[in-house]
Design a protein around this motif. Structure first.
Motif, mmCIF file in Angstrom:
data_model
loop_
_atom_site.group_PDB
_atom_site.id
_atom_site.type_symbol
_atom_site.label_atom_id
_atom_site.label_comp_id
_atom_site.label_asym_id
_atom_site.label_seq_id
_atom_site.Cartn_x
_atom_site.Cartn_y
_atom_site.Cartn_z
ATOM 1 N N HIS A 15 7.335 -32.799 16.352
ATOM 2 C CA HIS A 15 8.403 -33.185 17.270
ATOM 3 C C HIS A 15 8.775 -34.659 17.080
ATOM 4 C CE1 HIS A 15 11.010 -31.853 20.433
ATOM 5 N NE2 HIS A 15 10.990 -33.099 20.837
ATOM 6 N N ASN B 102 12.125 -25.061 16.810
ATOM 7 C CA ASN B 102 11.944 -23.604 16.932
ATOM 8 C C ASN B 102 12.582 -23.004 18.188
ATOM 9 O OD1 ASN B 102 10.589 -23.464 14.533
ATOM 10 N ND2 ASN B 102 8.603 -23.877 15.461
ATOM 11 N N TYR C 79 9.368 -32.250 10.340
ATOM 12 C CA TYR C 79 8.710 -32.948 11.459
ATOM 13 C C TYR C 79 9.374 -32.629 12.805
ATOM 14 C CZ TYR C 79 6.468 -36.049 7.986
ATOM 15 O OH TYR C 79 5.738 -36.565 6.946
ATOM 16 N N LEU C 80 10.535 -31.981 12.756
ATOM 17 C CA LEU C 80 11.272 -31.633 13.991
ATOM 18 C C LEU C 80 11.905 -30.255 13.737
ATOM 19 C CD1 LEU C 80 12.301 -32.729 16.819
ATOM 20 C CD2 LEU C 80 14.382 -33.390 15.609
ATOM 21 N N GLN C 81 11.087 -29.214 13.895
ATOM 22 C CA GLN C 81 11.504 -27.900 13.396
ATOM 23 C C GLN C 81 12.433 -27.151 14.350
ATOM 24 O OE1 GLN C 81 8.296 -25.793 11.425
ATOM 25 N NE2 GLN C 81 7.546 -27.683 10.510
ATOM 26 N N ASP D 194 5.136 -29.642 11.946
ATOM 27 C CA ASP D 194 5.996 -29.950 13.100
ATOM 28 C C ASP D 194 5.266 -30.880 14.064
ATOM 29 O OD1 ASP D 194 8.133 -29.935 14.776
ATOM 30 O OD2 ASP D 194 7.906 -27.854 15.452
#
Ligand code: A2P
Length: 316
Positions: free
Chosen positions: A293, A190, A186-188, A291
């Motif tokens: 955030h 990148n 959920y919070l990748q 994802d």
């Protein structure tokens, strides 16, 4: 087992045991069980309040010859109340004493936030030091000194945004070797991964399983569960694996280290066995789409009215 490589040839095992939220009376057994079952990386911190018990367990496994010190990777973290130059090395020495070790493998500045010496957790604005009173570069220079003195083999930071890393890198020749941050489907993270890779900074993923045992989680019954996510569960079923194994495997495939916490023997073993899962392109694509955030650790506990740390992740 995958490793993350350092310039001096040292290797950090990609999967480590997290000890945040591991209660006293349980954490020592968890560490021992983990090492007996093949873990070689243990993630600690002074503020977890359990380093003395972790130290007992480490002393036992070393004495029993289950593992050699040089084959272990032990990380710990400088708490926010010891950012002042004169407090950094004494804090590290206290951690070494508690862990019964002569050196750490990795020492991290836990947060880019400074409390007044003696404040364990802030209750109001007066409990903080401002950025002027405790400049991060001064704390960092002491971390480098600790490395030079052999108290830790590597140094890094935790909870640093790319903005904060950039600022620190502009002020030092020797930047952090690792940044440990919240990271999960959920919070990748990148863009942070890209920034860190360009600057040769390794990432470690904390709260990889969504940290459902946080005190704050009890207060937020509606927060999304990672381990109950339908997509993760479907992929897990397809591979005959558990949701936790899918997530841990996903982390290592992306080249980060990952430190799932468990005090349960079966789950400690299960998490290390995630190396056996073989996620395919389609699985990775489906996980990439998760994802959103979403942070479990909002950093809100550092936001008191008007202090210099309001936008801790530099996202506003
Ligand atoms: P327990 O310690 O009872 O195993 P995180 O690493 O994201 O902080 O998550 C830790 C939480 O996830 C703890 O509540 C832990 O419980 C639980 N947990 C750890 N491993 C697994 C697993 N393999 N399956 C389900 N829950 C797990």
């Amino acid at each position: 087992m995958k490793h993350l490589n350092f310039k001096n040839g040292d290797k950090m095992p990609a999967i480590g045991l997290g000890t945040w939220k591991s209660d006293k009376g349980e954490v020592g057994k968890a560490v021992k069980t983990a090492i007996e079952n093949g873990y070689r990386h243990i993630d600690c911190a002074a503020t977890y309040g359990n380093e003395a018990e972790v130290g007992e367990a480490l002393a036992e496994v070393l004495k029993e010859g289950i593992v050699k010190r040089e084959d272990l990777w032990i990380t710990s973290k400088l708490w926010n109340n010891a950012h002042k130059s004169e407090d950094v090395i004494p804090a590290l020495k206290q951690t070494l004493k508690d862990l019964q070790l002569d050196y750490l493998d990795l020492y991290l500045i836990h947060w880019p936030v400074a409390f007044k010496p003696g404040v364990a957790f802030p209750e109001n604005d007066e409990d903080y030091l401002s950025l002027e009173e405790a400049p991060i570069i001064e704390t960092w220079n002491k971390m480098l000194e600790a490395k030079k003195e052999g108290l830790t083999r590597h140094v890094g930071v935790s909870n640093f945004s790319a903005t904060k890393l950039k600022d620190l890198l502009s002020k030092t020749e020797n930047g952090p070797e690792v940044n440990q941050v919240e990271l999960h489907p959920y919070l990748q993270q990148n863009s942070l991964i890209e920034f860190c890779s360009k600057n040769e900074i390794h990432l470690t993923a904390y709260s990889p399983l969504g940290s459902g045992d946080r005190v704050d989680a009890m207060k937020a019954p509606d927060e999304p569960s990672l381990l109950e996510n339908k997509v993760i569960k479907k992929i897990a079923k397809k591979h005959g694996a558990s949701p936790a194994q899918v997530i841990i495997n996903w982390d290592t495939l992306r080249g980060t280290a990952v430190i799932p916490k468990s005090t349960n023997e079966g789950r400690i073993v299960e998490n290390l066995e995630s190396t056996g899962v073989k996620l395919d392109e389609e699985d990775l694509k489906q996980i990439a789409d998760l994802d959103e955030h979403f942070r479990y650790v909002t950093g809100e506990f550092f936001v008191t009215k008007g202090n210099s740390y309001e936008d801790i992740y530099d996202e506003k």
